[in-house]
Write a protein that holds these residues in place. Structure first.
Motif, PDB file in Angstrom:
ATOM      1  N   GLY A   1     -41.804  12.156 -24.286  1.00  0.00           N
ATOM      2  CA  GLY A   1     -41.311  11.175 -25.248  1.00  0.00           C
ATOM      3  C   GLY A   1     -41.623   9.755 -24.813  1.00  0.00           C
ATOM      4  O   GLY A   1     -41.985   8.907 -25.635  1.00  0.00           O
ATOM      5  N   ALA A   2     -41.489   9.488 -23.503  1.00  0.00           N
ATOM      6  CA  ALA A   2     -41.801   8.150 -22.990  1.00  0.00           C
ATOM      7  C   ALA A   2     -43.264   7.807 -23.226  1.00  0.00           C
ATOM      8  O   ALA A   2     -43.598   6.673 -23.596  1.00  0.00           O
ATOM      9  CB  ALA A   2     -41.468   8.075 -21.499  1.00  0.00           C
TER      10      ALA A   2
ATOM     11  N   GLU B   1     -36.188   5.932 -26.213  1.00  0.00           N
ATOM     12  CA  GLU B   1     -35.079   5.113 -26.706  1.00  0.00           C
ATOM     13  C   GLU B   1     -34.727   3.961 -25.771  1.00  0.00           C
ATOM     14  O   GLU B   1     -34.681   2.806 -26.188  1.00  0.00           O
ATOM     15  CB  GLU B   1     -33.850   5.998 -26.935  1.00  0.00           C
ATOM     16  CG  GLU B   1     -32.555   5.263 -27.196  1.00  0.00           C
ATOM     17  CD  GLU B   1     -32.560   4.487 -28.492  1.00  0.00           C
ATOM     18  OE1 GLU B   1     -31.878   3.446 -28.573  1.00  0.00           O
ATOM     19  OE2 GLU B   1     -33.266   4.914 -29.437  1.00  0.00           O
ATOM     20  N   TRP B   2     -34.470   4.265 -24.500  1.00  0.00           N
ATOM     21  CA  TRP B   2     -33.958   3.221 -23.609  1.00  0.00           C
ATOM     22  C   TRP B   2     -34.943   2.083 -23.447  1.00  0.00           C
ATOM     23  O   TRP B   2     -34.571   0.899 -23.549  1.00  0.00           O
ATOM     24  CB  TRP B   2     -33.600   3.804 -22.236  1.00  0.00           C
ATOM     25  CG  TRP B   2     -33.045   2.751 -21.312  1.00  0.00           C
ATOM     26  CD1 TRP B   2     -31.735   2.370 -21.204  1.00  0.00           C
ATOM     27  CD2 TRP B   2     -33.779   1.909 -20.416  1.00  0.00           C
ATOM     28  NE1 TRP B   2     -31.612   1.350 -20.284  1.00  0.00           N
ATOM     29  CE2 TRP B   2     -32.845   1.051 -19.787  1.00  0.00           C
ATOM     30  CE3 TRP B   2     -35.133   1.812 -20.079  1.00  0.00           C
ATOM     31  CZ2 TRP B   2     -33.229   0.098 -18.843  1.00  0.00           C
ATOM     32  CZ3 TRP B   2     -35.522   0.849 -19.139  1.00  0.00           C
ATOM     33  CH2 TRP B   2     -34.575   0.013 -18.523  1.00  0.00           C
ATOM     34  N   ALA B   3     -36.204   2.410 -23.197  1.00  0.00           N
ATOM     35  CA  ALA B   3     -37.193   1.359 -22.964  1.00  0.00           C
ATOM     36  C   ALA B   3     -37.319   0.448 -24.175  1.00  0.00           C
ATOM     37  O   ALA B   3     -37.379  -0.779 -24.043  1.00  0.00           O
ATOM     38  CB  ALA B   3     -38.545   1.980 -22.621  1.00  0.00           C
ATOM     39  N   GLY B   4     -37.338   1.030 -25.378  1.00  0.00           N
ATOM     40  CA  GLY B   4     -37.453   0.215 -26.580  1.00  0.00           C
ATOM     41  C   GLY B   4     -36.256  -0.692 -26.770  1.00  0.00           C
ATOM     42  O   GLY B   4     -36.394  -1.874 -27.112  1.00  0.00           O
TER      43      GLY B   4
ATOM     44  N   PRO C   1     -28.258  -4.748 -13.982  1.00  0.00           N
ATOM     45  CA  PRO C   1     -29.477  -5.561 -14.081  1.00  0.00           C
ATOM     46  C   PRO C   1     -30.706  -4.822 -14.608  1.00  0.00           C
ATOM     47  O   PRO C   1     -31.731  -5.447 -14.863  1.00  0.00           O
ATOM     48  CB  PRO C   1     -29.710  -6.011 -12.632  1.00  0.00           C
ATOM     49  CG  PRO C   1     -28.979  -5.043 -11.777  1.00  0.00           C
ATOM     50  CD  PRO C   1     -27.912  -4.401 -12.598  1.00  0.00           C
ATOM     51  N   LEU C   2     -30.622  -3.504 -14.792  1.00  0.00           N
ATOM     52  CA  LEU C   2     -31.837  -2.716 -15.037  1.00  0.00           C
ATOM     53  C   LEU C   2     -32.538  -3.041 -16.350  1.00  0.00           C
ATOM     54  O   LEU C   2     -33.765  -3.047 -16.419  1.00  0.00           O
ATOM     55  CB  LEU C   2     -31.516  -1.219 -14.985  1.00  0.00           C
ATOM     56  CG  LEU C   2     -31.357  -0.591 -13.609  1.00  0.00           C
ATOM     57  CD1 LEU C   2     -31.094   0.905 -13.745  1.00  0.00           C
ATOM     58  CD2 LEU C   2     -32.580  -0.837 -12.736  1.00  0.00           C
ATOM     59  N   ALA C   3     -31.783  -3.283 -17.422  1.00  0.00           N
ATOM     60  CA  ALA C   3     -32.418  -3.512 -18.719  1.00  0.00           C
ATOM     61  C   ALA C   3     -33.204  -4.812 -18.739  1.00  0.00           C
ATOM     62  O   ALA C   3     -34.096  -4.986 -19.573  1.00  0.00           O
ATOM     63  CB  ALA C   3     -31.367  -3.512 -19.831  1.00  0.00           C
TER      64      ALA C   3
ATOM     65  N   TYR D   1     -38.588   4.764 -15.920  1.00  0.00           N
ATOM     66  CA  TYR D   1     -37.187   5.099 -16.140  1.00  0.00           C
ATOM     67  C   TYR D   1     -36.999   6.600 -16.316  1.00  0.00           C
ATOM     68  O   TYR D   1     -36.053   7.191 -15.778  1.00  0.00           O
ATOM     69  CB  TYR D   1     -36.689   4.347 -17.377  1.00  0.00           C
ATOM     70  CG  TYR D   1     -35.194   4.370 -17.576  1.00  0.00           C
ATOM     71  CD1 TYR D   1     -34.356   3.548 -16.835  1.00  0.00           C
ATOM     72  CD2 TYR D   1     -34.615   5.200 -18.535  1.00  0.00           C
ATOM     73  CE1 TYR D   1     -32.975   3.564 -17.031  1.00  0.00           C
ATOM     74  CE2 TYR D   1     -33.242   5.202 -18.741  1.00  0.00           C
ATOM     75  CZ  TYR D   1     -32.433   4.390 -17.982  1.00  0.00           C
ATOM     76  OH  TYR D   1     -31.064   4.406 -18.178  1.00  0.00           O
ATOM     77  N   ASN D   2     -37.902   7.239 -17.035  1.00  0.00           N
ATOM     78  CA  ASN D   2     -37.734   8.664 -17.323  1.00  0.00           C
ATOM     79  C   ASN D   2     -38.176   9.564 -16.183  1.00  0.00           C
ATOM     80  O   ASN D   2     -37.601  10.633 -15.974  1.00  0.00           O
ATOM     81  CB  ASN D   2     -38.475   9.014 -18.609  1.00  0.00           C
ATOM     82  CG  ASN D   2     -37.732   8.535 -19.841  1.00  0.00           C
ATOM     83  OD1 ASN D   2     -36.703   9.077 -20.206  1.00  0.00           O
ATOM     84  ND2 ASN D   2     -38.243   7.479 -20.477  1.00  0.00           N
TER      85      ASN D   2
END
Length: 454
Positions: free
Chosen positions: A75-76, A137-140, A356-358, A378-379
């Motif tokens: 997905g990533a 999802e998270w990266a976007g 701080p990660l995002a 991340y994945n």
């Protein structure tokens, strides 16, 4: 005295809307994962693996939980490619729809007693689909906030993406607690259909998040990059040009994922099956842990604007290392108070590492392949740190004893600490060209005046 212009206030309103959208999407992502993890620990061994021994049913159930991590890198890669080519906003709409639909479908799968082996196969299929969507999802969500936030407050605005974990933890445990409490002694009815309610609620949450996301504007940083035109595959570019950063960023999040899914999945299962704690107690401790996570995520994200992303992340990993040495002994003590301290304290450390990660991970990568690079690191860190420990823990405990679980957790934490220290500080870096850090203080001063006027 400087005054904020109309454009400044428009930008302020815009980033607040983006932060809200990132927060809601992240909360749904983690909500779906946590309710699945809770169900995998407390319900699925009975519903989908009734003929197995308790140990094998637990391993099989937690294995379906881990299955999502196998599809997350796919997905990533897929959503990262389209996110870097057609835009962050459109990609996030698709990830949200797929993620929500797969979660609702989990709540509709008949039990093994009704349709036989097709039930666990369908469960695994939906879990793989869920992981595929979550991979993008998270990266976007992180990029949408990071690329539109002002330099001096990027940690603050990206904080809302990270607050999704604590919110989802509180919401998921409260929903399960309410459903379980509503059934009282009717355990059979709860196992037959009551546990499905938290999954079906996902449909409502997804509808709200979809409405918000459809009204967002595309990231200006992406629009500027897209206008220049790029050839090649973003994922391949990320690996070729910043392979070291991909590896180190993945390593930096491994310890975080390990702690999050140990305390969210394996420890509740251990408390229920080995210590025979009441399920309501386990869920209430999870709620308290979620609140603790929210507090520490907010604090660490805001402090990262002043003290740096890497320093705050490394501080969390440094605190986690001695904590992992006493964590499982606290769980095993058989004292519910110590169990609560262990779980809540772990969520506090998770919050410090998450904050701080995002902002940190998007700042690491160049804009033309930022979605792919951030999503991949991340994945991959999520697969190794999040999927393996909950599945390996019951095997390690049965084969070697509790010390082996402690050693495994400490090992993951060391990897995160070393990786964080080897990364370069990024606070204040301009996201239009990630390779060239920009001066920070003048920008910070100007932005603070504009925000105050707004």
């Amino acid at each position: 005295m400087a005054h904020a212009t109309g454009d400044d206030c428009v930008m302020e309103t815009r980033i607040r809307r983006v932060a809200l959208a990132s927060y809601v999407g992240s909360a749904i992502e983690y909500y779906d994962f946590f309710i699945y993890g809770t169900a995998a620990a407390l319900v699925f061994p009975h519903v989908f693996f009734p003929s197995m021994s308790p140990l094998m049913a637990t391993i099989a159930s937690l294995g379906t939980f881990a299955a999502a991590f196998l599809s997350r890198p796919i997905g990533a890669a897929v959503f990262g490619h389209f996110g870097d080519r057609i835009g962050r906003k459109n990609t996030l709409v698709f990830t949200l729809l797929i993620m929500g639909a797969s979660s609702v479908c989990v709540g509709l799968i008949p039990s093994t007693a009704v349709i036989g082996t097709a039930a666990p196969l369908l469960l695994i299929s939906m879990r793989l689909l869920q992981g595929f969507a979550v991979g993008g999802e998270w990266a976007g969500a992180a990029l949408m906030s990071a690329e539109q936030a002002p330099h001096g407050k990027r940690g603050y605005y990206c904080m809302f993406t990270q607050l999704g974990l604590g919110t989802a933890l509180v919401l998921g445990n409260l929903v399960f607690l309410g459903v379980h409490g509503a059934f009282g002694d009717a355990e059979t009815a709860f196992l037959q259909w009551g546990w499905r309610i938290p999954f079906l609620i996902s449909a409502v949450l997804v509808a709200v998040a979809l409405y918000i996301r459809l009204h967002l504007e595309e990231s200006p940083v992406f629009a500027e990059s897209a206008a220049e035109g790029h050839s090649g595959v973003p994922l391949a570019e990320a690996v070729r040009h910043q392979g070291r950063e991909v590896v180190l960023a993945a390593g930096a999040v491994m310890g975080l994922f390990m702690l999050a899914f140990q305390v969210g999945t394996y420890f509740p299962n251990y408390a229920a099956t080995h210590l025979h704690y009441d399920e309501d107690l386990i869920l209430l401790v999870g709620v308290a842990g979620g609140v603790c996570s929210l507090v520490f995520v907010a604090a660490s994200a805001i402090l990262s604007d002043t003290y740096g992303r890497r320093r705050i992340l490394a501080l969390g990993a440094a605190l986690a290392l001695p904590w992992t040495l006493i964590l499982f002994p606290l769980i095993q003590s058989g004292d519910p108070v110590r169990y609560g301290i262990a779980v809540i304290g772990t969520y506090g450390i998770i919050g410090i590492m998450m904050g701080p990660l995002a902002a940190f991970i998007p700042e690491i990568f160049a804009v033309r392949y930022r979605y792919s690079g951030a999503g991949l690191s991340y994945n991959v860190g999520g697969i190794i740190g999040g999927a393996l420990p909950p599945v390996l823990s019951p095997v390690l405990l049965s084969s070697y004893g509790s010390w082996s679980i402690t050693a495994m957790m400490a090992g993951f934490t060391v990897v995160s600490l070393v990786s964080a220290l080897l990364l370069t500080e990024t606070a204040g870096r301009g996201l239009g060209a990630a390779e060239s850090p920009e001066p920070r203080e003048p920008v910070v001063a100007q932005q603070r005046l504009a925000h105050a006027a707004c």
